[in-house]
Design a protein around this motif. Structure first.
Motif, PDB file in Angstrom:
ATOM      1  N   SER A 465       0.847  -1.196   0.000  1.00 47.96           N
ATOM      2  CA  SER A 465       0.000   0.000   0.000  1.00 47.96           C
ATOM      3  C   SER A 465       0.876   1.236   0.000  1.00 47.96           C
ATOM      4  N   GLY A 466       0.328   2.322  -0.458  1.00 49.70           N
ATOM      5  CA  GLY A 466       1.060   3.572  -0.536  1.00 49.70           C
ATOM      6  C   GLY A 466       0.580   4.458  -1.666  1.00 49.70           C
ATOM      7  N   HIS A 467       0.013   3.853  -2.705  1.00 51.32           N
ATOM      8  CA  HIS A 467      -0.524   4.664  -3.797  1.00 51.32           C
ATOM      9  C   HIS A 467      -1.794   5.382  -3.342  1.00 51.32           C
ATOM     10  N   GLU A 468      -2.034   6.513  -3.940  1.00 43.03           N
ATOM     11  CA  GLU A 468      -3.211   7.319  -3.594  1.00 43.03           C
ATOM     12  C   GLU A 468      -4.193   7.424  -4.745  1.00 43.03           C
ATOM     13  N   GLY A 469      -4.052   6.551  -5.738  1.00 45.31           N
ATOM     14  CA  GLY A 469      -4.955   6.517  -6.878  1.00 45.31           C
ATOM     15  C   GLY A 469      -5.006   5.121  -7.441  1.00 45.31           C
ATOM     16  N   PRO A 470      -5.912   4.852  -8.359  1.00 53.57           N
ATOM     17  CA  PRO A 470      -6.023   3.509  -8.951  1.00 53.57           C
ATOM     18  C   PRO A 470      -4.704   3.075  -9.591  1.00 53.57           C
ATOM     19  N   ILE A 471      -4.398   1.805  -9.440  1.00 47.22           N
ATOM     20  CA  ILE A 471      -3.186   1.236 -10.024  1.00 47.22           C
ATOM     21  C   ILE A 471      -3.444   1.024 -11.527  1.00 47.22           C
ATOM     22  N   SER A 472      -2.621   1.629 -12.353  1.00 49.41           N
ATOM     23  CA  SER A 472      -2.820   1.526 -13.810  1.00 49.41           C
ATOM     24  C   SER A 472      -1.901   0.508 -14.464  1.00 49.41           C
TER      25      SER A 472
END
Length: 891
Positions: A465-472
């Motif tokens: 975890s750590g992203h702040e948006g959808p994983i593309s």
């Protein structure tokens, strides 16, 4: 790196709409796929997409009787004349109206075109480029509604036209004295098709309500039926008045409407396809039902029968389905279906032989990159498949889906052996597998987390975890040491999945990151952003090394409902898929436009720009729109003018007198041209793109069509025979294959002494190995030299086993042909042996009876003497159960 990639094949789409056409030999079938034509070789199990394109979706196909000329007509009547054998376009022509049907005459001199309510007869063009190859012969009229079907008589003098006005008309090609076009009526619904019987004594007509009529021809007042075309005359010279009458009227007794029909005069078989997905076979003129089967969930749009009457072809436009059915054995010769919705993702296997595709229809399909056939479909997912990936050994393929599961499939046993899920339901839209195939990672678009599982146990190992948006996007480094992830939070993060104590590298961007890819050596990473740029990063230093401005390169055309021009529109100007070439010197990118761009990595120069489609039936292909096609009700392309392409064709609004254009509130869906995924083959010889049209494959391998092979002036039948007589059998056989005359090849092949076959196979050139194996498989059934053929096959496979193994995919159809031939011969010989065995037993029993009779008459011949010439294992009942001799019993 070579950049001259050319369009090679179109997979993923097997049928769109239009009619199916068998080749004259009956072994191949032509299917319209959008604005292209695909040839399915049903014997060699190969597909080939012809290199030409129509401007719009193809509506009708017509192939000349000798298989040399092909006419492909699109939705607006624009036609291409193609030399079918050389795959070249000879001429373009516009009929200036929608073509309802087009058919060549059996002698190939004319072809008839149905344009609305009228019929035009044209002379068939030649094989050379001419200024005006199309010459109009006659123009005929008489129907009160659109024509639905055209068929010819066997002598090419007459043809039948069926129409929605519930009538069938008989026209002659040339004016005939005292003959006027005849109208056959009696149906209560539109006529789907009409055909002449083989003896020209009857006409069979079919309407869409399931009624089948048998029409006969005879002089008025006389009961004797005549052959149509031989008009009787009276003594005064005037033609005897004749009349057509309905001899029988049959009904299919099915509630569904007849959508398509076809008739084979040689076998008198009538095949009907219904709106319920059921087809039926009837024998005419008695209308005896032979078979019926439900093969589809949607209506059958077209039906075709091959010339021998053995194979039936069916096409369903709603499902994109193509089926070829052998009705005698009740088996499928071909069963192919594309993705029902858009194709979303693709992946190449490690050896480049297979391509896996996932679609919005929740299906995963695996295609053979060489033959173009789909050999397995997995439908375990319940929502759209968003990512696919092969493991290193290419024996396992994984797929991620919006249903919250990642599934692993075994390509050896064709089963789903592992399901990876998250603790809480999420939607996965990216997937990555480490090079060893032990770690599986998937990114989700709702909780912005990356889940990591073990392939062996299926257990969840970790959550990143750590992203702040959808994983593309997700991609493992080629050495497997790190995992890179891109997100809409404008960052790319590099994770060390085996050592979580290390700091996660953050690569910042100015816009949302849409896709990323590792260079094959693992030292560089590229990422595309929403502003149309491609950024390159040094993985070891975590520093940018350059960027490419691709906004103008990827920009597509203008859509029908766009208020802005293509140059001022911001949509579709970014790359949503990236891929490095096999050598890492070039980058391939695709997006929501009609272009795929190939860039040189070092200089950042655009090397090639591929246009994936020129089909104007798709939205976004044209750069500029013509204002004359804009009406008060909206764009003219989106208005269903006559209901011909809609499901509610029978209910088009024509309630007011004089209304021909239908209801302007009816709308057509115009798909948007775009590329959702691009991928280079690991071999570097081809790349594939998942587009609106299907799976487009571009290749460096040039597949030219030619009959002779390395032909020289000295290679003639006489010189080949001289070499064979002199004993130089190897050179004679090689030169025979260069000349490629079958009778010469067979003559030289059978002249080789059987004892020399083993030595000859050792030195036989591998370049001609496939041709020789194919030749042996073709003559094995018709030849009596069984042991001779087996010696050749055994010697070739034994001495060239390595070559056959390395080219197993290319030689697979030939080896399958040999296997079928050998198994068939084995079965035939087994049946002959069984028959001989029973015949010998019968002779033994008869001999026993004759011996008993002679013994009774003479009294001096024993049964042992009669059967002394037979084998010892043959048991003969000599009647000595009670322990006394036969002579004593007779006494």
């Amino acid at each position: 790196m070579k950049t001259d990639f050319k369009f090679s094949n179109l997979c993923g789409t097997v049928y769109r709409k239009g009619n199916l056409v068998f080749t004259p030999d009956g072994n191949s079938i032509l299917s319209p796929v959008g604005n292209r034509v695909t040839l399915f070789d049903l014997v060699n199990n190969k597909t080939e997409t012809l290199p030409f394109e129509n401007k719009r979706d193809i509506r009708r196909l017509a192939l000349s009787p000798n298989g040399s000329l092909l006419l492909s007509v699109d939705e607006l009547g624009q036609t291409q004349l193609v030399n079918f054998r050389k795959r070249t376009v000879l001429h373009y022509f516009n009929f200036k109206d929608k073509v309802r049907d087009i058919q060549f005459s059996p002698d190939g001199k004319y072809f008839v075109v149905g344009l609305g309510r009228n019929v035009e007869i044209w002379r068939s063009p030649g094989f050379t480029r001419e200024f005006a190859p199309f010459e109009l012969h006659r123009r005929l009229a008489g129907h009160h509604d659109d024509i639905t079907h055209i068929s010819w008589s066997h002598d090419s003098r007459f043809f039948l036209t069926s129409a929605k006005d519930m009538t069938t008309k008989i026209f002659s090609v040339d004016p005939i004295e005292d003959f006027v076009p005849t109208t056959l009526s009696g149906h209560r619904s539109s006529v789907v098709g009409a055909w002449f019987a083989k003896d020209m004594r009857a006409i069979y007509t079919v309407s869409d309500d399931g009624a089948v009529c048998v029409r006969r021809f005879r002089p008025r007042g006389i009961e004797e039926n005549l052959v149509f075309g031989e008009f009787p005359r009276e003594e005064s010279g005037k033609r005897t008045p004749t009349v057509w009458f309905t001899e029988h009227r049959y009904y299919t007794m099915l509630s569904a409407r007849v959508q398509s029909a076809s008739f084979n005069p040689g076998t008198s078989l009538l095949v009907l396809g219904f709106a319920s997905g059921v087809f039926g076979i009837w024998e005419m003129p008695e209308f005896n039902k032979i078979h019926s089967l439900s093969i589809s969930r949607k209506k059958i749009n077209t039906v075709a029968i091959n010339p021998t009457g053995e194979w039936l072809a069916f096409g369903s436009a709603k499902l994109g389905q193509l089926l070829v059915w052998e009705w005698k054995s009740e088996t499928y010769v071909l069963k192919q279906q594309g993705h029902f919705y858009d194709m979303a993702c693709i992946a190449y296997s490690g050896d480049g032989q297979y391509v896996a595709t996932g679609g919005d229809d929740a299906k995963l399909k695996v295609w053979n990159a060489l033959t173009g056939y789909c050999f397995i479909t997995f439908s375990e997912h319940t929502s759209a498949v968003t990512a696919v990936h092969f493991t290193k050994g290419s024996q396992v393929v994984l797929s991620a889906s919006l249903d919250g599961t990642v599934r692993a499939y075994d390509l050896v046993r064709y089963r789903n052996f592992r399901i990876f899920t998250s603790p809480t339901p999420v939607q996965f839209n990216s997937l990555a597998v480490d090079p060893s195939g032990e770690i599986v990672c998937a990114g989700c678009q709702d909780t912005f987390e990356i889940y990591m599982w073990s392939m062996q146990t299926g257990k969840l190992l970790d959550v990143l975890s750590g992203h702040e948006g959808p994983i593309s996007g997700l991609v493992f480094r080629p050495d497997g040491l790190s995992l890179a992830s891109s997100s809409w939070d404008k960052t790319v993060r590099v994770w060390d999945v085996f050592d979580r104590s290390k700091i996660v590298e953050r690569l910042e961007h100015n816009n949302e990151v849409l896709a990323l890819a590792y260079r094959p050596d693992g030292k560089e990473l590229c990422a595309s952003t929403l502003d149309g740029q491609i950024h390159f990063w040094d993985v070891l230093k975590a520093a940018p090394t350059g960027s490419i401005e691709g906004r103008r390169d990827i920009a597509g055309g203008r859509k029908v409902q766009d208020k802005r021009t293509a140059a001022n529109n911001s949509s579709g100007k970014s790359f949503n898929s990236l891929c490095y070439s096999a050598d890492g010197t070039a980058v391939l990118g695709g997006g929501n436009s009609k272009y795929v761009c190939l860039y040189d990595r070092r200089s950042g120069i655009l090397l090639r720009k591929f246009q994936v489609s020129k089909n104007q039936s798709l939205d976004g292909v044209q750069e500029k729109l013509n204002s004359k096609f804009m009406t008060e009700a909206g764009p003219a392309d989106l208005i269903d003018s006559d209901g011909i392409d809609s499901d509610s064709e029978k209910h088009a609004d024509r309630s007011l007198p004089g209304v021909r254009s239908g209801d302007k509130s009816n709308r057509l869906l115009k798909p948007e041209v775009r590329t959702r995924a691009v991928k280079f083959s690991p071999t570097g010889r081809q790349w594939a793109a998942a587009s609106t049209e299907g799976l487009l494959i571009y290749s460096l391998d040039d597949t030219l069509l030619f009959d002779p092979y390395e032909l020289d002036e000295d290679v003639t039948p006489d010189t080949i025979r001289d070499l064979s007589r002199k004993g130089d059998h190897l050179r004679a056989l090689v030169n025979a294959f260069r000349l490629n005359e079958k009778y010469v090849i067979r003559e030289v092949y059978e002249a080789v002494p059987p004892l020399d076959v083993v030595l000859l196979t050792k030195d036989f050139p591998e370049a001609y190995l496939e041709r020789l194996l194919k030749f042996i498989g073709g003559i094995m059934e018709s030849s009596q030299l069984l042991e001779y053929h087996l010696r050749w096959v055994s010697g070739l496979l034994s001495n060239h086993g390595t070559f056959v193994k390395t080219r197993s995919v290319a030689l697979q159809p030939v080896l399958r042909m040999l296997q079928r031939g050998i198994l068939r011969l084995h079965q035939d010989i087994g049946s002959v042996c069984d028959k001989n065995y029973y015949s010998l037993n019968y002779l033994l029993v008869q001999g026993k009876r004759v011996g008993e009779a002679e013994k009774e008459e003479s009294g001096d011949v024993t049964m042992n003497d009669v059967f002394s010439g037979f084998d010892d294992d043959v048991e003969v009942d000599d009647g000595s159960d009670d322990g006394m001799d036969v002579d004593d019993a007779a006494a």
